[in-house]
Design a protein around this motif. Sequence first.
Motif, PDB file in Angstrom:
ATOM      1  N   THR A   1      36.012  35.213  75.775  1.00  0.00           N
ATOM      2  CA  THR A   1      35.974  36.445  75.419  1.00  0.00           C
ATOM      3  C   THR A   1      34.712  37.547  75.352  1.00  0.00           C
ATOM      4  OG1 THR A   1      36.838  35.820  73.296  1.00  0.00           O
ATOM      5  CG2 THR A   1      38.360  36.497  74.918  1.00  0.00           C
ATOM      6  N   GLU A   2      34.773  38.606  75.594  1.00  0.00           N
ATOM      7  CA  GLU A   2      33.653  39.666  74.922  1.00  0.00           C
ATOM      8  C   GLU A   2      32.742  39.257  73.449  1.00  0.00           C
ATOM      9  OE1 GLU A   2      35.273  40.097  78.533  1.00  0.00           O
ATOM     10  OE2 GLU A   2      36.055  40.852  76.382  1.00  0.00           O
ATOM     11  N   ASP A   3      33.943  39.007  72.507  1.00  0.00           N
ATOM     12  CA  ASP A   3      32.876  38.670  71.022  1.00  0.00           C
ATOM     13  C   ASP A   3      32.258  37.786  71.556  1.00  0.00           C
ATOM     14  OD1 ASP A   3      35.459  36.564  71.471  1.00  0.00           O
ATOM     15  OD2 ASP A   3      36.173  37.581  69.623  1.00  0.00           O
ATOM     16  N   THR A   4      32.667  36.879  71.989  1.00  0.00           N
ATOM     17  CA  THR A   4      32.000  35.690  71.628  1.00  0.00           C
ATOM     18  C   THR A   4      30.929  35.751  72.902  1.00  0.00           C
ATOM     19  OG1 THR A   4      33.351  34.339  73.809  1.00  0.00           O
ATOM     20  CG2 THR A   4      33.049  34.264  71.499  1.00  0.00           C
ATOM     21  N   TYR A   5      30.970  36.643  74.416  1.00  0.00           N
ATOM     22  CA  TYR A   5      29.660  37.405  75.124  1.00  0.00           C
ATOM     23  C   TYR A   5      29.015  37.540  74.456  1.00  0.00           C
ATOM     24  CZ  TYR A   5      33.109  36.186  78.616  1.00  0.00           C
ATOM     25  OH  TYR A   5      34.582  35.641  79.607  1.00  0.00           O
ATOM     26  N   TYR A   6      29.029  38.686  73.360  1.00  0.00           N
ATOM     27  CA  TYR A   6      27.972  39.520  72.200  1.00  0.00           C
ATOM     28  C   TYR A   6      27.469  38.819  71.318  1.00  0.00           C
ATOM     29  CZ  TYR A   6      27.457  42.425  67.909  1.00  0.00           C
ATOM     30  OH  TYR A   6      26.295  42.993  66.951  1.00  0.00           O
ATOM     31  N   VAL A   7      27.720  37.748  70.821  1.00  0.00           N
ATOM     32  CA  VAL A   7      27.320  37.112  69.752  1.00  0.00           C
ATOM     33  C   VAL A   7      26.188  36.165  70.456  1.00  0.00           C
ATOM     34  CG1 VAL A   7      26.899  35.503  68.202  1.00  0.00           C
ATOM     35  CG2 VAL A   7      28.809  37.348  68.044  1.00  0.00           C
ATOM     36  N   TYR A   8      26.980  35.492  71.704  1.00  0.00           N
ATOM     37  CA  TYR A   8      25.922  34.336  71.833  1.00  0.00           C
ATOM     38  C   TYR A   8      24.258  35.695  72.891  1.00  0.00           C
ATOM     39  CZ  TYR A   8      23.904  31.782  75.887  1.00  0.00           C
ATOM     40  OH  TYR A   8      22.936  31.241  76.510  1.00  0.00           O
ATOM     41  N   LEU A   9      25.277  36.898  73.756  1.00  0.00           N
ATOM     42  CA  LEU A   9      23.362  37.631  74.466  1.00  0.00           C
ATOM     43  C   LEU A   9      22.589  37.740  72.801  1.00  0.00           C
ATOM     44  CD1 LEU A   9      23.151  39.447  76.915  1.00  0.00           C
ATOM     45  CD2 LEU A   9      24.397  41.644  75.826  1.00  0.00           C
TER      46      LEU A   9
END
Length: 207
Positions: free
Chosen positions: A1-9
Amino acid sequence: TEDTYYVYLREKGMAFKPDLVMVGIFVENDILDFLKNNYVFDAQNRLIKITSDSYRVDNGKLRRGLRNETLTLFDQSYSYAKRFLLRYSRSYSFFDAKVNGLFQKENNPIFDAEYSQGVNQNFEKVGYFLRAIKKITDEQGVRMAVILLPGKASVEELWQRYLEQNPMSDREKPRKIILQYCQKYKIACFDLWPYFINSSNADNYYF
């Protein structure tokens, strides 16, 4: 999900010095998967970690379900046996899917004509984190694009079958919402839905 994408990025991804950040959204379940996530914030109310009730990381690998130590011995044995058969027995996989299909009515809330408060909140999270990712890429001078990956309901024959069980449904609603986010935040979006819906071979895109 985009929240995990955000933190990883934010924490690791930009160290790779990308020329382009591509966010893939599988429309049929990525929106609802936000319900499985739990947030951990620091003292400054900054999102620093995301945990899940449905997934875990063991030795650097993503695993589905709870850790074995939280399960009874019977549940551990049953879970292991089922995973083994699903991986190595095509006959078991076939009959397992057929039996489950007999007792389960297919229903996906993201295709409802009217959304519940929970589904609306999940879509708002998608928009929020797409904007947060865009902010990171803009600050670093990196391009960003969203790719909309259609689910099985995009295939005409399968959608007609879905409608028989859920007559009050709108299959274009979720993708239109995400397209609106992309337009609002000036994010390039590659929508694969038209290619799937117009292809006579679309049912072969899925296992």
